[in-house]
Motif scaffolding. Structure first.
Motif, PDB file in Angstrom:
ATOM      1  N   ARG A   1       0.827  -1.206   0.000  1.00 49.98           N
ATOM      2  CA  ARG A   1       0.000   0.000   0.000  1.00 49.98           C
ATOM      3  C   ARG A   1       0.864   1.260   0.000  1.00 49.98           C
ATOM      4  N   VAL A   2       1.955   1.224   0.777  1.00 51.73           N
ATOM      5  CA  VAL A   2       2.875   2.362   0.784  1.00 51.73           C
ATOM      6  C   VAL A   2       3.427   2.591  -0.612  1.00 51.73           C
ATOM      7  N   PHE A   3       3.842   1.505  -1.278  1.00 52.22           N
ATOM      8  CA  PHE A   3       4.383   1.649  -2.629  1.00 52.22           C
ATOM      9  C   PHE A   3       3.333   2.212  -3.582  1.00 52.22           C
ATOM     10  N   ASP A   4       2.134   1.654  -3.553  1.00 48.84           N
ATOM     11  CA  ASP A   4       1.095   2.099  -4.489  1.00 48.84           C
ATOM     12  C   ASP A   4       0.743   3.567  -4.278  1.00 48.84           C
ATOM     13  N   ARG A   5       0.645   3.992  -3.010  1.00 46.17           N
ATOM     14  CA  ARG A   5       0.312   5.394  -2.740  1.00 46.17           C
ATOM     15  C   ARG A   5       1.465   6.316  -3.145  1.00 46.17           C
ATOM     16  N   TYR A   6       2.681   5.879  -2.896  1.00 50.17           N
ATOM     17  CA  TYR A   6       3.818   6.710  -3.255  1.00 50.17           C
ATOM     18  C   TYR A   6       3.947   6.824  -4.768  1.00 50.17           C
ATOM     19  N   ARG A   7       3.731   5.729  -5.466  1.00 55.16           N
ATOM     20  CA  ARG A   7       3.773   5.771  -6.926  1.00 55.16           C
ATOM     21  C   ARG A   7       2.709   6.721  -7.457  1.00 55.16           C
ATOM     22  N   ALA A   8       1.517   6.696  -6.852  1.00 57.10           N
ATOM     23  CA  ALA A   8       0.455   7.618  -7.272  1.00 57.10           C
ATOM     24  C   ALA A   8       0.862   9.066  -7.014  1.00 57.10           C
ATOM     25  N   LEU A   9       1.529   9.305  -5.874  1.00 60.34           N
ATOM     26  CA  LEU A   9       1.992  10.654  -5.564  1.00 60.34           C
ATOM     27  C   LEU A   9       3.034  11.116  -6.574  1.00 60.34           C
ATOM     28  N   VAL A  10       3.984  10.247  -6.901  1.00 54.62           N
ATOM     29  CA  VAL A  10       5.011  10.591  -7.879  1.00 54.62           C
ATOM     30  C   VAL A  10       4.366  10.935  -9.221  1.00 54.62           C
ATOM     31  N   SER A  11       3.374  10.127  -9.624  1.00 54.53           N
ATOM     32  CA  SER A  11       2.684  10.379 -10.874  1.00 54.53           C
ATOM     33  C   SER A  11       1.976  11.728 -10.850  1.00 54.53           C
ATOM     34  N   GLU A  12       1.359  12.047  -9.723  1.00 58.99           N
ATOM     35  CA  GLU A  12       0.645  13.320  -9.594  1.00 58.99           C
ATOM     36  C   GLU A  12       1.612  14.496  -9.648  1.00 58.99           C
ATOM     37  N   VAL A  13       2.761  14.347  -9.005  1.00 59.31           N
ATOM     38  CA  VAL A  13       3.757  15.413  -9.019  1.00 59.31           C
ATOM     39  C   VAL A  13       4.322  15.597 -10.421  1.00 59.31           C
ATOM     40  N   GLU A  14       4.570  14.495 -11.122  1.00 59.65           N
ATOM     41  CA  GLU A  14       5.033  14.587 -12.508  1.00 59.65           C
ATOM     42  C   GLU A  14       4.010  15.326 -13.375  1.00 59.65           C
ATOM     43  N   GLN A  15       2.723  14.995 -13.168  1.00 61.42           N
ATOM     44  CA  GLN A  15       1.666  15.648 -13.921  1.00 61.42           C
ATOM     45  C   GLN A  15       1.589  17.134 -13.573  1.00 61.42           C
ATOM     46  N   ALA A  16       1.738  17.446 -12.284  1.00 62.89           N
ATOM     47  CA  ALA A  16       1.694  18.843 -11.852  1.00 62.89           C
ATOM     48  C   ALA A  16       2.847  19.632 -12.454  1.00 62.89           C
ATOM     49  N   ARG A  17       4.025  19.033 -12.521  1.00 64.56           N
ATOM     50  CA  ARG A  17       5.174  19.716 -13.113  1.00 64.56           C
ATOM     51  C   ARG A  17       4.931  19.983 -14.602  1.00 64.56           C
ATOM     52  N   ALA A  18       4.408  18.961 -15.298  1.00 63.18           N
ATOM     53  CA  ALA A  18       4.141  19.127 -16.731  1.00 63.18           C
ATOM     54  C   ALA A  18       3.070  20.179 -16.983  1.00 63.18           C
ATOM     55  N   ALA A  19       2.056  20.221 -16.107  1.00 66.03           N
ATOM     56  CA  ALA A  19       0.934  21.135 -16.311  1.00 66.03           C
ATOM     57  C   ALA A  19       1.166  22.507 -15.685  1.00 66.03           C
ATOM     58  N   GLY A  20       2.291  22.687 -14.978  1.00 67.94           N
ATOM     59  CA  GLY A  20       2.530  23.932 -14.274  1.00 67.94           C
ATOM     60  C   GLY A  20       2.390  25.177 -15.122  1.00 67.94           C
ATOM     61  N   PRO A  21       3.032  25.249 -16.296  1.00 71.14           N
ATOM     62  CA  PRO A  21       2.914  26.458 -17.121  1.00 71.14           C
ATOM     63  C   PRO A  21       1.486  26.746 -17.560  1.00 71.14           C
ATOM     64  N   LEU A  22       0.658  25.708 -17.680  1.00 72.86           N
ATOM     65  CA  LEU A  22      -0.746  25.922 -18.019  1.00 72.86           C
ATOM     66  C   LEU A  22      -1.516  26.366 -16.783  1.00 72.86           C
ATOM     67  N   ALA A  23      -1.412  25.587 -15.711  1.00 76.10           N
ATOM     68  CA  ALA A  23      -2.226  25.822 -14.526  1.00 76.10           C
ATOM     69  C   ALA A  23      -1.933  27.168 -13.867  1.00 76.10           C
ATOM     70  N   ALA A  24      -0.694  27.631 -13.967  1.00 80.77           N
ATOM     71  CA  ALA A  24      -0.329  28.869 -13.287  1.00 80.77           C
ATOM     72  C   ALA A  24      -0.866  30.113 -13.962  1.00 80.77           C
TER      73      ALA A  24
ATOM     74  N   LEU B   1      -5.006  18.051 -18.102  1.00 83.67           N
ATOM     75  CA  LEU B   1      -3.718  18.123 -17.420  1.00 83.67           C
ATOM     76  C   LEU B   1      -2.825  16.937 -17.730  1.00 83.67           C
ATOM     77  N   GLU B   2      -3.307  16.019 -18.558  1.00 85.66           N
ATOM     78  CA  GLU B   2      -2.470  14.871 -18.920  1.00 85.66           C
ATOM     79  C   GLU B   2      -1.285  15.356 -19.752  1.00 85.66           C
ATOM     80  N   PRO B   3      -0.080  14.859 -19.458  1.00 84.94           N
ATOM     81  CA  PRO B   3       1.112  15.344 -20.177  1.00 84.94           C
ATOM     82  C   PRO B   3       1.011  15.251 -21.689  1.00 84.94           C
ATOM     83  N   ASP B   4       0.354  14.208 -22.204  1.00 81.94           N
ATOM     84  CA  ASP B   4       0.291  14.078 -23.665  1.00 81.94           C
ATOM     85  C   ASP B   4      -0.710  15.045 -24.297  1.00 81.94           C
TER      86      ASP B   4
END
Length: 271
Positions: A78-101, A115-118
């Motif tokens: 569960r720790v791994f799955d939640r952390y992987r989800a967090l990493v994915s969310e942070v990656e998405q937030a970084r990619a979408a930052g110039p749009l969202a800001a 907000l999907e990177p593609d």
């Protein structure tokens, strides 16, 4: 005030995020049980580092050792799955930052599909025109009539609009007063076209616009601008839910807009 995690939980979180090797070991053990030597072959770390990581995981009861192999416990999974989800969310937030800001109030109900990177094209120091070039390409790929909102006026967009009109495409176009003033001073031909061409209906919004938006028959293109009205990022989608959201946004801006013909005389009489 919202309470954060207690000290022990915070330390466990800090431990996991302290090195990429720890996550890599968890990822390997999520796939299958493994011996330390196996982990050395698949993770870029020394045997000593692997042993320390496994000891840290064992202390937290994220792994257990059976028959010489380490395997994740249920809580470790569960720790791994939640952390992987967090990493994915942070990656998405970084990619979408110039749009969202740079979206302003419209960001409050922005569909997550945008907000999907593609779906994103962002400008950078290395390629400052990436977003505007992709937006121009999107215009050239239009199918069906177009509804659009723009807080800027440029020759590039005007030329793209001319091409659409020549193909018989009908355009509903919302601008603001600053675009109208700039058009009157620098793009008089485009302004006249917006007033007289039978295939374009131009409206003027009552306040400054903070986004760019375009819809054709089935696609959406959302553009975010910085304080200097440079296109920083665009997001594209043909997802039905996104299209419906974009229609709602367009209609909301349209409700606060007047036809160009009703506004233009007032502008012309201003000193």
């Amino acid at each position: 005030m919202a309470e954060g995690p207690d000290d022990t939980v915070f330390e466990d979180c800090k431990y996991l995020t302290g090195s990429p090797q720890r996550f890599a070991v968890l990822a390997q053990l999520r796939e299958r049980p493994a011996r330390p030597t196996d982990l050395c072959d698949s993770v870029d770390a020394t045997r000593t580092t692997i042993q320390r990581i496994l000891a840290g995981f064992s202390e937290r009861q994220w792994v257990v050792k059976r028959d010489g192999e380490y395997r994740l416990t249920v809580t470790g999974q569960r720790v791994f799955d939640r952390y992987r989800a967090l990493v994915s969310e942070v990656e998405q937030a970084r990619a979408a930052g110039p749009l969202a800001a740079h979206l302003g109030p419209v960001a409050a109900d922005l569909p997550v599909d945008l907000l999907e990177p593609d779906c994103l094209t962002t400008s950078s120091e290395q390629n400052p025109l990436a977003a505007v070039n992709r937006f121009t390409d999107w215009i050239h790929e239009v199918e069906g009539d177009v509804r659009a909102i723009s807080p800027i006026v440029t020759s590039v967009f005007n030329d793209a609009a001319v091409e659409l009109l020549e193909t018989g495409t009908h355009i509903e176009f919302i601008i603001d007063h600053s675009v109208l003033e700039r058009s009157a001073s620098d793009f008089s031909d485009a302004l006249e076209r917006g007033l007289e061409h039978e295939n374009i209906t131009t409206y003027v919004h009552d306040t400054a616009l903070d986004i760019g938006l375009a819809l054709d028959r089935s696609r959406v293109c959302l553009a975010a601008y910085d304080d200097r009205n440079n296109v920083r990022a665009i997001a594209e989608s043909d997802v039905t839910a996104v299209y419906r959201w974009a229609e709602t946004v367009f209609d909301r801006y349209m409700e606060r807009s007047e036809p160009l013909a009703a506004v233009l005389p007032v502008q012309e009489n201003n000193p």
